[in-house]
Structures are given as C-alpha cells and as structure tokens.
Write a protein that holds these residues in place. Structure first.
Motif, PDB file in Angstrom:
ATOM      1  N   GLN A 152       0.819  -1.217   0.000  1.00  0.00           N
ATOM      2  CA  GLN A 152       0.000   0.000   0.000  1.00  0.00           C
ATOM      3  C   GLN A 152       0.848   1.261   0.000  1.00  0.00           C
ATOM      4  N   PRO A 153       1.638   1.499  -1.037  1.00  0.00           N
ATOM      5  CA  PRO A 153       2.406   2.738  -1.036  1.00  0.00           C
ATOM      6  C   PRO A 153       1.540   3.908  -1.493  1.00  0.00           C
ATOM      7  N   LEU A 154       2.018   5.120  -1.216  1.00  0.00           N
ATOM      8  CA  LEU A 154       1.331   6.303  -1.731  1.00  0.00           C
ATOM      9  C   LEU A 154       1.392   6.295  -3.247  1.00  0.00           C
ATOM     10  N   LEU A 155       0.377   6.884  -3.873  1.00  0.00           N
ATOM     11  CA  LEU A 155       0.336   6.955  -5.325  1.00  0.00           C
ATOM     12  C   LEU A 155       1.142   8.174  -5.780  1.00  0.00           C
ATOM     13  N   PRO A 156       2.042   8.026  -6.770  1.00  0.00           N
ATOM     14  CA  PRO A 156       2.752   9.209  -7.271  1.00  0.00           C
ATOM     15  C   PRO A 156       1.755  10.231  -7.834  1.00  0.00           C
ATOM     16  N   ALA A 157       2.088  11.512  -7.688  1.00  0.00           N
ATOM     17  CA  ALA A 157       1.133  12.574  -8.030  1.00  0.00           C
ATOM     18  C   ALA A 157       0.684  12.521  -9.482  1.00  0.00           C
ATOM     19  N   ARG A 158       1.565  12.026 -10.377  1.00  0.00           N
ATOM     20  CA  ARG A 158       1.172  12.045 -11.795  1.00  0.00           C
ATOM     21  C   ARG A 158       0.017  11.101 -12.103  1.00  0.00           C
ATOM     22  N   TYR A 159      -0.246  10.148 -11.210  1.00  0.00           N
ATOM     23  CA  TYR A 159      -1.362   9.214 -11.449  1.00  0.00           C
ATOM     24  C   TYR A 159      -2.579   9.525 -10.585  1.00  0.00           C
ATOM     25  N   LEU A 160      -2.578  10.698  -9.910  1.00  0.00           N
ATOM     26  CA  LEU A 160      -3.624  10.989  -8.924  1.00  0.00           C
ATOM     27  C   LEU A 160      -5.035  10.940  -9.504  1.00  0.00           C
ATOM     28  N   GLU A 161      -5.181  11.282 -10.792  1.00  0.00           N
ATOM     29  CA  GLU A 161      -6.526  11.318 -11.361  1.00  0.00           C
ATOM     30  C   GLU A 161      -7.177   9.938 -11.360  1.00  0.00           C
ATOM     31  N   SER A 162      -6.385   8.888 -11.168  1.00  0.00           N
ATOM     32  CA  SER A 162      -6.985   7.563 -11.090  1.00  0.00           C
ATOM     33  C   SER A 162      -7.945   7.492  -9.909  1.00  0.00           C
ATOM     34  N   GLY A 163      -7.673   8.274  -8.855  1.00  0.00           N
ATOM     35  CA  GLY A 163      -8.578   8.320  -7.708  1.00  0.00           C
ATOM     36  C   GLY A 163      -9.968   8.787  -8.123  1.00  0.00           C
ATOM     37  N   CYS A 164     -10.010   9.830  -8.952  1.00  0.00           N
ATOM     38  CA  CYS A 164     -11.309  10.358  -9.428  1.00  0.00           C
ATOM     39  C   CYS A 164     -12.045   9.282 -10.225  1.00  0.00           C
ATOM     40  N   GLY A 165     -11.233   8.518 -11.014  1.00  0.00           N
ATOM     41  CA  GLY A 165     -11.817   7.566 -11.944  1.00  0.00           C
ATOM     42  C   GLY A 165     -12.464   6.369 -11.284  1.00  0.00           C
ATOM     43  N   GLN A 166     -12.315   6.243  -9.954  1.00  0.00           N
ATOM     44  CA  GLN A 166     -12.938   5.101  -9.278  1.00  0.00           C
ATOM     45  C   GLN A 166     -14.446   5.266  -9.185  1.00  0.00           C
ATOM     46  N   CYS A 167     -14.916   6.526  -9.083  1.00  0.00           N
ATOM     47  CA  CYS A 167     -16.367   6.771  -9.067  1.00  0.00           C
ATOM     48  C   CYS A 167     -16.833   7.385 -10.377  1.00  0.00           C
ATOM     49  N   HIS A 168     -16.037   8.309 -10.914  1.00  0.00           N
ATOM     50  CA  HIS A 168     -16.451   9.018 -12.123  1.00  0.00           C
ATOM     51  C   HIS A 168     -16.013   8.211 -13.343  1.00  0.00           C
ATOM     52  N   LEU A 169     -16.958   7.592 -13.999  1.00  0.00           N
ATOM     53  CA  LEU A 169     -16.597   6.676 -15.082  1.00  0.00           C
ATOM     54  C   LEU A 169     -16.632   7.347 -16.447  1.00  0.00           C
ATOM     55  N   GLY A 170     -17.097   8.580 -16.499  1.00  0.00           N
ATOM     56  CA  GLY A 170     -17.144   9.290 -17.781  1.00  0.00           C
ATOM     57  C   GLY A 170     -16.124  10.405 -17.825  1.00  0.00           C
ATOM     58  N   GLU A 171     -16.220  11.205 -18.873  1.00  0.00           N
ATOM     59  CA  GLU A 171     -15.271  12.305 -19.042  1.00  0.00           C
ATOM     60  C   GLU A 171     -15.573  13.437 -18.080  1.00  0.00           C
TER      61      GLU A 171
ATOM     62  N   LEU B 178      -5.076   2.288 -13.228  1.00  0.00           N
ATOM     63  CA  LEU B 178      -5.054   2.326 -11.764  1.00  0.00           C
ATOM     64  C   LEU B 178      -6.448   2.618 -11.196  1.00  0.00           C
ATOM     65  N   ALA B 179      -7.302   3.252 -12.012  1.00  0.00           N
ATOM     66  CA  ALA B 179      -8.674   3.531 -11.542  1.00  0.00           C
ATOM     67  C   ALA B 179      -9.485   2.247 -11.425  1.00  0.00           C
ATOM     68  N   GLN B 180      -9.033   1.187 -12.096  1.00  0.00           N
ATOM     69  CA  GLN B 180      -9.767  -0.105 -12.060  1.00  0.00           C
ATOM     70  C   GLN B 180      -9.366  -0.880 -10.808  1.00  0.00           C
ATOM     71  N   SER B 181      -9.654  -0.313  -9.637  1.00  0.00           N
ATOM     72  CA  SER B 181      -9.147  -0.897  -8.396  1.00  0.00           C
ATOM     73  C   SER B 181     -10.234  -1.700  -7.681  1.00  0.00           C
ATOM     74  N   ASP B 182      -9.796  -2.475  -6.670  1.00  0.00           N
ATOM     75  CA  ASP B 182     -10.739  -3.209  -5.828  1.00  0.00           C
ATOM     76  C   ASP B 182     -11.680  -2.238  -5.125  1.00  0.00           C
ATOM     77  N   ARG B 183     -11.112  -1.106  -4.688  1.00  0.00           N
ATOM     78  CA  ARG B 183     -11.940  -0.129  -3.995  1.00  0.00           C
ATOM     79  C   ARG B 183     -13.069   0.359  -4.903  1.00  0.00           C
ATOM     80  N   ALA B 184     -12.720   0.596  -6.190  1.00  0.00           N
ATOM     81  CA  ALA B 184     -13.734   1.056  -7.144  1.00  0.00           C
ATOM     82  C   ALA B 184     -14.813  -0.007  -7.314  1.00  0.00           C
ATOM     83  N   ALA B 185     -14.369  -1.279  -7.407  1.00  0.00           N
ATOM     84  CA  ALA B 185     -15.328  -2.355  -7.624  1.00  0.00           C
ATOM     85  C   ALA B 185     -16.267  -2.506  -6.433  1.00  0.00           C
ATOM     86  N   GLY B 186     -15.788  -2.168  -5.238  1.00  0.00           N
ATOM     87  CA  GLY B 186     -16.614  -2.322  -4.053  1.00  0.00           C
ATOM     88  C   GLY B 186     -17.313  -1.038  -3.625  1.00  0.00           C
ATOM     89  N   MET B 187     -17.225  -0.024  -4.447  1.00  0.00           N
ATOM     90  CA  MET B 187     -17.819   1.280  -4.117  1.00  0.00           C
ATOM     91  C   MET B 187     -19.337   1.147  -4.049  1.00  0.00           C
TER      92      MET B 187
END
Lengths: 686, 238
Positions: A145-164, A472-481
């Motif tokens: 469980q390391p911190l996510l590098p800042a350049r990939y941070l938008e993957s966090g948004c993509g866990q709930c927001h599936l569109g543009e 990275l947005a395709q995470s377990d957390r997203a699937a269990g949201m």
C-alpha cells in the motif's frame, strides 16, 4: 502440616545475590513498561503536532492553539472502508494556519470534495491507519500500500467518475486510448457499474485483403506499421522476416477471390497523357481539398508534419499500398466493400474518380516495400502463417477467414489497479511498485520475459502516463464502491434512422461526424433537434451545396453530389423526425416580432450584449470570428429555435461556446425579431 | 607488528573501495563562459508529471561559439531531471527531461556550468505546474476564454483577438492582471464587462459557468501570469 512442625527458619535479611537479581528484574520491568509510553511520547505525529503548535503560537494565533485538540485524528467512513489517520500529522489540511509550509503542514489544494466525506486514501492510497511516517507512506519496495505518485492521482477520481470530466485530462485520455488503441479488443475492462469498455477503433476486415493490396505491402506493414503511418494504432509484434513472410502468405491465401474484372482497371487517368499533367494534378488536389478528405485522413507535408484528421488511415504512402482497381471501386462506393466503414459514399463521377485515384496513387514510397522478393507462398508457409495468426491473436481485432476471434485472449483488466504485487512478475531492474509495473508493461511488454504475446504499442510518454492512470482507476476499492456513489459515463446508443432516409444516411455515413440521439461522432454539430432548428429552404440548399457558416473555419461538410430526390428524402426526414418538444407555434408569439422589436433587438445586439464581438451581422462593420455569421440567419433558423437558443444555448447543444446571457423573455424576443430581419443572400456581401 | 600492517592495508583498501562506490562526479572536458536557453522554458504541465518538451540549454565560450564537453548541472526544488548533470554534446547542448514537483505553481529551474576560473555561469528558467483547480481552469479557458484572450491562431481555432477593440488582456499579462483582485476578476467573469464599466464585449458568464469553474479560471490565470502572481496578505512560511 509437617511445615508447621519443622518451620524453615526465617531470615531477616535477603542475600546480596537475591537483591541483585531483584534489582535487575525490576529495572528490566520498568524499562519495558516505559517503552510503550516513550514510543508514544517520541512518536512522529507528536513531534509534528508540537511543531505545528509552536508555529501557530509564533504567528500569534492564540485561538488556533487553544482550540487545537492533540492526539490521533481519525477519519472513519464505514461505507467506503476508510480508516485514515493522515490528519494526525497533516494538521493544517483546511489551511487554518495561513501561509505556505512544507509538508506535513501544507494546506490541501482545492478539490471539489469535502475531505471528511472521502478521507485521504481513497485518492492517494497509502496505509491510512498507520501512525508512523514510514508506515503511512511506504516501507520498502514491494510494499502493498504505497502512496500513489502525483502524476497518477486522477486515477482516484476515476474510481467513481466513469465518464469524461473537464478537470481530469489524463484520465480522459487514458480511457480514450484504452478504447482507441485496441486494448479492449483483447483485454476485458469492466467498469464498476458493469459497463464494459468497447473499442472505438475500426480495424479493417482482412477477408478481402487480396483485392486491396499486395503480399509485399502486408509483409512490410506487419513488420513495422509505424514506418508506413506514424500514427497507426496497429502495434508492432516484433516479427522475424520468416514470420512476416508466412503471415503475409496466409493472409493472401485466406482472402476471398477478387471480384474485380480486368476491364475495370483501365481508367482514363491511368493512361499516359502527357498534355495537361500539371493541370490535372492541381485539379485533383483541389478535389481532394473540396471533398474534405483531410478532415479524416492525414498526409505528411514537406516539413514532415502530419496534417489532417485521425478518423481514417494516413495517406502519405497510400499509392504503395493499394491496388489501383480496388482504389477505384473503394472511392466509388466504400460501404460496398466494408459495410461498417466510417467513410461516406461520395457520389463522384467518372472524371472525379479518375482524378482522385491518380492523385492518391502518386503518393508512393517504394522504399517501404521489401527490397528482396519474398519466398514463394508454399503450403507449408501458409500453414505456419495461419498458426502464427492464431497464436498472436490477430483475429481479436481483424475479421479473418478460417480463424475464429479468440475468447479471453488476454488477462482481464477489470481490477488491475489493485493487482497484488505478490502475483506480479517484474522485469529485471524495475522498481517494484504497481504503477511502475503497469507503465513498464505498456512501454515494452516483451521485456518482461520470453514468450509473452502482448505487442509493443507506439505511445508518447504522456499517453503512457494516461493509460496507467486509467488502469489504476480499475481498483478493488472502485469495484466495491457503493453503487449510489458511482457516476456512470454517458451511455451511447445504437440509434440508426429508419426507412429510405435511414438507408441513405447509412450510405452517406452521417453518424461518422454527426451525433443523433446518442449515437455518432463529434466532428460536426449534433442533429438530434435539427428539424426544430432550421428552415426547409435553407436545409435543401445546404444539402445540395454545403457551405460553412463560420467565417474562419476551413473545414465544412463535404459535397456528396446528392440527387434532388435524395435531397428531398433527407430534408423531409430531418424536418419531420428530428423535432424537439417545446418547439411549436405556441412557444413564441410571432406576431410580436415586428419592426419596433427588431430595432430594440438591434440595440441589444450591438450595445448591451456586444454580440458583434463573436458574430457578424453586417459584413461591412462587424468582425467577430468565433460564432457563425448571422448575415442570413433569418433564412436559416426558425424564430422559435432562435428565441429558445438565445435564452439557453447549452441545453440545446451542450458543447456550444455561446454563453447563456440570462436574457429576459422580452429581450430574447426583441433579439429574435432583429435576427429574423437578417436575410442577405447566403455568403452575400463577403 | 604483522597484524598492524595487515590492518593498515585492509583499512586502505576499504577507504579506496568507499571512494569508488560514491557517485562519480562528472568532470568537464572543457569550460564555457555563458549558458543560454535553446528551448523548454515556460511550459505548463500537471503536478508531478513530465513536461511535454525537454529543457535544452547551450554552453558558449567567450568567443560566442558552442563548447563541446562542458559540464551542465540542473537544480530545482522538487523537480527531477534526467539527466541531472551532463556534458554538452557535439553541438554544445544538453537536453534534459523534466518532471515537476507535487505543488501547483511556478517552478524555477537553474542550469549551471562551471567556468575555468572556478566561478560558474547559471541560467534560470520558469515552468508552471497545474493542480486540480488550475487544470479545471485550463479546460474552461480552452473552451470559452481562449478564442478572444489568446492571440495565437491555428487553422482549427482562429483567434478573435485582433478583431476586438479594446483588445482583451492575455491571461499571461501578469503586469496588468496581477493588480486586479480575485474578487474583481470573479465579478468581471460572472457579470460581464458592461456591468463593471468595462467593454460590453466581455460577456457575463454567471449563467453559463458554475462558481467553482469561475474560481478555477481565476486560479489558472494566476498560475500562468508572467511576471508570477503573488497573493496579497502576510507571507508566512517555513
């Protein structure tokens, strides 16, 4: 009882040895008892909180110091499974202490969510419950469980927001690439709402390839697609000369027999005609331009830059690829060869066909083809080619005779953003983190070991970052949201018009550029409400002879050379079927669109709202280049549409640039009255 | 006695080994006099991500000709360079890929080359990192503002800048815009030019954009301002 009878004599004083043992044991006990409180006392977080308080008191911020509550600060959100203690050290997330500080005292930059509602690890990853710096951020390589590098941070948004979304360009680009680079032909990418990403590319069918091109071209293409077209989405399979020779032999052999007869190949332009060669070339280039081929197809210019669209293939070297007879047939009727192509059926006449064919065939680069002749296509070679085509999964993208599209050909990527590192085989020398693994797989898939099938794609560094973000947005957390938190992408429909008009629109491939009822492209305006918008005379004239409405826009709809009957079928259908509710004669009292109203509208247009800064109502004085010219808008639009458009443009066309001015009803009516007086002949005065 | 000798030898070997394992500092083959920018400054990228174009600098000698083999080192707080130091190539240039740090705002990159006398010549370049809010502002800008507030024209997006009088302010025009407060910029965007005694050519966007989007545009303008914008108020920092 015997003890009482023979009591051991009591000693008044312990031995020295006993005292020493007792002393040591007590000391060890005390020390071990002190470990826990001292660990607590000297903990990272206590240090950070004390430093923060010291800084706050230095800034004379007494209220902040008094109201500060020390100890572990925990955010617990059961429905997201969040237990985050990050704010124990990151004490200034809300920016209560003003100023710019280094971590952990920085204020959180503005985001659209409340931190208390989502916690930290939902977006940033890391170990939320940890109370040491190391434990929370990272511990060593292979830390799960390391911190996510800042350049990939938008993957966090993509866990709930599936569109543009407008604020997440990396994520948007990554998802587009997944669909457009062919990833989803082989990999399953199921989003948390159950939506499976569909490919948006259009790999050509290979069942009739022998008509279209030669074995030599196929050989050179599959060895290095990007050498033929720099932006080709076809990946590089690192084929050996032998592999490429065998595959090309098989692809030619599986192709349906050609239906082209020999006499079709002789064309007027194909004959050597010394006179007027230059004139023909100019004429052909003009036709290529006027047909707006470059809206979809790119060509490399003299400076080596690609100019043109990416909907169709690059045409810089097309003369090396295509068979002249096939090209002629294709240009005269593309859907006849490939019913699902996006290329429209232009109604070119014989002379135009010859011109275009000659123009395209001249775009040659024979250096691309193999220097030495290929070995003859033996039965053995064809069989080996078929085996390779099957193994490499070519049929996952292309339609090939005798080879079935493979099922579950590549691993599912539905939860790749949480893949356990223990299950991951890293390439030698790479950092053992999931983002590095994903980026490495995208950059050079075959470096991970021999025998891997995934081919190498041609992507820029930024595109690889975007793809990694989307994965990275395709995470377990997203699937269990919880489902109520998921915001699905706008669903596209499979709308197609019906009847004769539908057949005609299919032939002209209107949906390649225009969106109608949730299906179609985004190159041209949406037509879902077009029937409410335009007047019949204008529409018929436009279909016959399309001209651009925007003074500075070079691109426009191509001329399809429709017959009067076809024009009528299309106009009738558009005006009848593409009507929107709320656009009827009751919406606007047209008797009020009089001269008085028009003169008030003119005032509003020029003085109050400054419409001339974007639009041209009068070619003599106005210079606005952003919106369509309005000199003949009174002939083009219906009054009801104009009125409703002025009141709220974005509800009629969500992507419009026109702002909503918040017009009152009478202002909108007066402006409509003025605009309806603008009836210059089309393009007049320019 | 023999034991002492062995110990000394072992220690010497150990020290030599340690010296070798430390990162070897690049030694310049030649010295230049002046370092200049070839390209790569004033780029805009999202926080933590790489710049689209590499930074390229050139070292010239006292005679103004490029110097081959001069050492160039890059520094920048929070910025990663690949390579962080290198010798100039055959054309006297060094090219480095740049990855910006995690904080939004202005980044200074210093490229330094040693001169023969022991002193050095340096060059400062500026890059801009966009956080979430600035990225959203950039998207809103690219959709609505850019047609008039940017004088760069492409065939797909012809600029309207030259058609307007008075001319709109470029968002990079820090000299003018840095003097306008956030509140004034916000009301100009929300209520339009006419409502604030400015040109009516600036439309009111309060019915088109959400308050958060207007705030984001202002944040974006502040980030790309040249000279850089300094927020008003007391400046604390650690």
């Amino acid at each position: 009882m015997s003890d009482e009878k023979n009591p051991v004599p009591l000693r008044s004083r312990p031995l020295l040895r006993e005292l020493m043992i007792f002393g040591v044991v007590s000391f060890v006990l005390l020390i071990s008892l002190a470990i826990a409180p001292s660990k607590n006392y000297f903990s990272d977080w206590r240090h950070h909180q004390n430093t923060f308080l010291k800084m706050a008191s230095q800034r004379q911020n007494g209220t902040l110091v008094r109201s500060f509550q020390g100890g572990i600060h925990q955010t617990w959100i059961p429905k997201l499974g969040v237990v985050d203690r990050c704010e124990t050290c990151h004490v200034n997330m809300t920016g209560a202490l003003e100023g710019s500080y280094s971590q952990p005292y920085r204020k959180h930059p503005p985001i659209p969510h409340n931190l208390d509602e989502f916690g930290c690890t939902v977006c940033h990853r890391g170990q939320g419950v940890a109370t040491s710096v190391e434990g929370a951020h990272y511990a060593s390589e292979s830390w799960e469980q390391p911190l996510l590098p800042a350049r990939y941070l938008e993957s966090g948004c993509g866990q709930c927001h599936l569109g543009e979304m407008e604020g997440t360009p990396r994520l948007n680009e990554g998802r587009q690439l997944l669909a457009n680079m062919g990833c989803v032909h082989c990999h399953n990418v199921t989003q948390p709402d159950g939506n499976i990403l569909k490919p948006t590319d259009d790999p050509p069918l290979l069942t009739r390839i022998a008509e279209k091109t030669t074995r030599e071209w196929i050989y050179a293409w599959i060895k290095n697609p990007q050498a033929y077209a720099a932006q080709a989405t076809m990946p590089n399979f690192s084929l050996s000369d032998q592999d490429a020779a065998d595959i090309s032999a098989f692809l030619i052999s599986q192709s349906n027999p050609s239906t082209t007869s020999a006499d079709e190949t002789s064309l007027p332009a194909a004959k050597a005609d010394a006179s007027g060669v230059d004139k023909k070339a100019t004429e052909a280039a003009t036709l290529y331009g006027a047909s707006f081929c470059s809206s979809c197809h790119a060509v490399q210019n003299a400076a080596g830059n690609l100019v043109g669209g990416t909907v169709g293939p690059e045409l810089t070297r097309v003369g090396t690829k295509v068979n002249p007879a096939w090209l002629q047939r294709w240009l005269s009727n593309p859907p006849e060869y490939d019913p699902v192509t996006r290329m429209p059926h232009y109604r070119f006449d014989g002379k135009q066909l010859a011109l275009l064919q000659g123009f395209l065939l001249a775009k040659k680069d024979d250096d691309f083809l193999p220097k030495a002749p290929l070995p003859a296509a033996s039965g053995e070679s064809i069989a080996r080619g078929k085996k390779l085509v099957t193994e490499d999964g070519c049929a996952a993208c292309h339609q090939i005779n005798g080879v079935k599209a493979p099922q579950n050909f590549a691993p599912s990527l539905a939860r790749v953003g949480s893949r356990a590192l223990a299950q991951v085989v890293f390439a030698p020398g790479m950092k053992h983190t999931l983002p590095d693994y994903l980026a490495g797989k995208i950059r050079d898939p075959r470096s991970f070991g021999p025998g891997l099938k995934m081919p190498k794609f041609t992507l820029t560094d930024q595109q690889m970052d975007s793809l990694t973000t989307a994965l990275l947005a395709q995470s377990d957390r997203a699937a269990g949201m919880p489902q109520e938190m998921i915001i699905s992408a706008a669903r596209t429909t499979d709308y197609h018009a019906g009847g004769d008009a539908g057949r005609l629109m299919e032939d002209l491939k209107c949906l390649s550029c225009h969106m109608i009822n949730g299906n179609g492209g985004d190159m041209a305006p949406e037509l879902t409400r077009e029937g409410s918008s335009v007047q019949r005379a204008w529409l018929e004239e436009f279909l016959k002879n399309p001209n651009t409405l925007r003074p500075a826009l070079i691109r426009r709809m191509p001329k399809f050379n429709l017959t009067p009957a076809e024009t009528k079928i299309l106009s009738d259908y558009i005006l009848g079927a593409y009507q929107a509710p709320g656009f009827d004669s009751a919406t606007l009292d047209q008797s009020k669109l009089n001269a008085d109203a028009a003169s008030r509208g003119k005032q509003l247009f020029y003085s109050k709202y400054g419409c001339q800064s974007c639009h041209i109502a009068d070619y003599k004085n106005d210079k606005g280049y952003v919106g369509p010219a309005l000199t003949s808008v009174g002939r083009r639009l219906t009054p009801v549409w104009t009125y409703k458009w002025l009141k709220d443009p974005a509800t009629l066309r969500p992507r419009t640039l026109m702002p909503n001015f918040g017009l009152k009803d009478d202002e909108a009516r007066d402006l409509t009255a003025f605009l309806m007086t603008l009836k210059a002949a089309q393009g007049g005065g320019k | 006695m023999k034991r002492l000798q062995i110990t000394i030898i072992a220690m010497a070997v150990l020290i030599a080994g340690c010296k070798q394992s430390a990162t070897p500092a690049l030694q310049p083959a030649k010295y230049g006099a002046k370092i200049t920018e070839v390209g790569g400054s004033k780029q805009v990228a999202q926080v933590g991500s790489g710049l689209a174009q590499p930074v390229v600098v050139q070292v010239n000698g006292a005679d103004g000709n490029p110097v081959v083999g001069a050492l160039v080192a890059f520094h920048g707080e929070g910025v990663q360079f690949n390579p962080a130091q290198a010798l100039t190539d055959a054309s006297g240039q060094v090219t480095a890929a740049v990855q910006l740090g995690f904080n939004a705002g202005d980044y200074q990159i210093v490229a330094e080359t040693p001169k023969s006398g022991g002193s050095s010549d340096s060059l400062t370049l500026h890059e801009t990192a966009l956080g979430y809010e600035q990225t959203l502002g950039q998207a809103v800008n690219a959709k609505y503002c850019i047609r008039c507030h940017d004088n760069e024209s492409t065939p797909e997006r012809v600029s309207n800048f030259d058609n307007l009088s008075p001319a709109p302010h470029l968002f990079t025009d820090g000299a003018t815009l840095n003097r306008v407060s956030d509140a004034d910029l916000t009301s100009l965007i929300a209520h339009g030019g006419a409502a604030l005694g400015k040109s009516p050519q600036m439309p009111a966007y309060s019915s088109t954009l959400k308050p958060a989007e207007i705030k984001a545009v202002v944040a974006y303008m502040r980030t790309v301002a040249d000279p850089p914008y300094q927020a008003p108020g007391v400046k604390y920092g650690k």
